[in-house]
Design an enzyme around this catalytic site. Structure first.
Site, mmCIF file in Angstrom:
data_model
loop_
_atom_site.group_PDB
_atom_site.id
_atom_site.type_symbol
_atom_site.label_atom_id
_atom_site.label_comp_id
_atom_site.label_asym_id
_atom_site.label_seq_id
_atom_site.Cartn_x
_atom_site.Cartn_y
_atom_site.Cartn_z
ATOM 1 N N CYS A 16 0.645 15.100 -7.674
ATOM 2 C CA CYS A 16 0.716 13.827 -6.958
ATOM 3 C C CYS A 16 2.133 13.494 -6.492
ATOM 4 O O CYS A 16 2.327 12.538 -5.741
ATOM 5 C CB CYS A 16 0.177 12.709 -7.840
ATOM 6 S SG CYS A 16 -1.617 12.762 -8.021
ATOM 7 N N SER A 47 -4.585 -1.479 -0.128
ATOM 8 C CA SER A 47 -3.737 -0.648 -1.002
ATOM 9 C C SER A 47 -4.420 -0.367 -2.335
ATOM 10 O O SER A 47 -3.775 -0.320 -3.384
ATOM 11 C CB SER A 47 -2.375 -1.321 -1.246
ATOM 12 O OG SER A 47 -1.677 -1.500 -0.054
#
Length: 345
Positions: A16, A47
Site C-alpha cells: 500500500c 473519501s
C-alpha cells in the site's frame, strides 16, 4: 514456494506504500462530471473505504477494489495478502465480502507456476472469507501487480462510514503499526526472520474476526488503516465527522522493531506523503520522538480496523476482541472539533 526471481525486486515500491497521496488524489478527481443517485449512500467524494449503493430496504451493495506491487517474495503469500487487503474495505464498512474479481498484471520475468501461486493465494483468502472469485482480468507487463475487485453486502441502516464519529466516543485499533517501515527494512535485508514471520502473518490475517465482533456493538464510525497511515485515515475520519481525534500514543500498538529502523531513516516514501497530507491537521500535545511519529504516518498494508464507539460499550468490546485479537487496543477518544483535527498525547 520461493519465486525464481524475488518478487519485491520486480517492484519500484511495495504494498500500500504504492498509493498516490490522498491530497494528490483529491486534486486529480476535483471537478469531474458525475451522476447523482439517491440510492448511492457513499461515493468517491466521501473519501471512504468503499462505495455503497442501496438495492432494497434490506440490502446495500458495497463495492471496492485494491491492488498493489509485491510486498513479499513468496508468490502465494503475496497473493493472499493482496486479497486480504482488498476485502478489508468491505469489513470496514460493516459488510461481508461475497463476490470478487482478480486483477493481475503478471511480470514477464515470472514463470507460469509463480503466477499460479499468486492466484492461489488470492483464492485461499477469499475462501476463508466466504467470498467467491468469479473471474477477473489478467495481462502481462513490466511490473507485477495483483489484487481484487470486491462486492459485499450489508443492511443499509448498518453500513459504517469513516465520517460519523461522535464526541464522547472511544477509538479502538485492531492491528499494530509499523508494517511499511519493516518491509522497507526487509528490502535492504535488515529485518530478521522472526520479525518477518510476525508481520507476514499479520498482513495475511483477515479483518473478519474484528468485523464480526465490532458489528455487535453500537459502533458509530470505522475505517481500515492502510496506505494513508493511522494519522492519514484518522484525519479523514476527523474531517468527515467534524470532530477532533485524540490519539494516546503510548496506547497505540506498534512493532517495537520499527522504532529502530525509523531512527535509522528506513522510512517509506509513502510516510512522507502522508505527513504532507495530514500533518497540517495534527497537533503535538507533548514531545513525541520523530521515529514514533514516523510510525504513526507509516503506510500499512492489510492493516487493522480503527473504529469509534460510545465509551460505555468500549471496554466490553475490547475484552471480546482481545480473546481473539490480543493486540487490539483503545488508542484514543473523540471530542467536539478543536483547533486541530488530531491531537497526539
Amino acid at each position: 514456494m520461493e519465486a525464481e526471481v524475488k518478487l519485491t525486486k520486480l517492484a519500484s515500491c511495495a504494498g500500500c506504500g504504492a498509493k498516490l497521496g490522498a491530497g494528490t488524489l483529491a486534486q486529480m478527481l476535483e471537478g469531474f462530471q458525475t451522476h447523482s443517485d439517491p440510492r448511492l449512500l457513499v461515493g468517491y467524494d466521501k473519501s471512504d473505504d468503499a462505495s455503497v449503493y442501496v438495492l432494497d430496504e434490506n440490502t446495500a451493495l458495497i463495492q471496492t477494489t485494491d491492488f498493489f506491487p509485491p510486498i513479499v517474495d513468496d508468490p502465494f503469500l503475496y497473493g493472499r495478502i493482496a486479497a486480504v487487503n482488498a476485502m478489508s474495505d468491505v469489513y470496514a464498512m460493516g459488510g461481508e465480502p461475497k463476490l470478487a474479481l482478480n486483477i493481475l498484471c503478471a511480470s514477464e520475468k515470472m514463470s507460469e507456476e509463480a503466477i499460479r501461486e499468486v492466484l492461489r493465494g488470492g483464492y485461499d483468502a477469499a475462501y476463508e472469507a466466504g467470498a467467491i472469485i468469479t473471474g477477473g482480468h489478467t495481462i502481462r507487463g513490466a511490473e507485477l501487480i495483483y489484487g481484487l475487485a470486491v462486492s459485499g453486502f450489508a443492511h443499509p441502516q448498518k453500513v459504517l462510514t469513516n465520517s460519523n464519529a461522535k464526541p464522547g466516543d472511544v477509538l479502538i485499533l485492531t492491528k499494530p503499526l509499523g508494517i511499511g517501515i519493516l518491509t522497507t527494512a526487509a528490502k535492504a535485508e535488515l529485518t530478521d526472520k522472526k520479525t518477518l514471520d510476525k508481520i507476514y502473518a499479520q498482513m495475511a490475517t483477515l479483518n473478519k474476526t474484528a468485523r464480526d465482533v465490532m458489528v455487535t456493538y453500537p459502533v458509530h464510525s470505522c475505517t481500515d488503516i492502510t496506505g494513508f497511515s493511522l494519522l492519514g485515515h484518522g484525519y479523514e475520519m476527523a474531517q468527515g465527522s467534524n470532530c477532533t481525534l485524540h490519539i494516546e500514543v503510548e496506547n497505540v500498538p506498534y512493532h517495537a522493531e520499527a522504532v529502530e529502523f525509523a531512527s535509522m531513516g528506513l522510512v517509506p516514501a509513502g510516510a512522507y506523503r502522508n505527513r504532507k497530507y495530514a500533518g497540517p491537521g495534527v497537533k503535538l500535545c507533548r514531545d513525541i520522538s520523530l521515529a514514533v511519529q514516523d510510525i504513526l504516518y507509516d503506510p500499512q498494508t492489510s492493516g487493522g480496523l480503527l473504529f469509534a464507539l460510545p465509551e460505555q460499550a468500549a471496554q466490553a468490546c475490547l475484552r471480546e476482541l482481545r480473546d481473539k485479537i490480543p493486540q487490539a487496543a483503545i488508542v484514543g477518544y473523540v471530542t467536539e472539533k478543536e483547533e486541530s483535527f488530531i491531537c497526539l498525547h
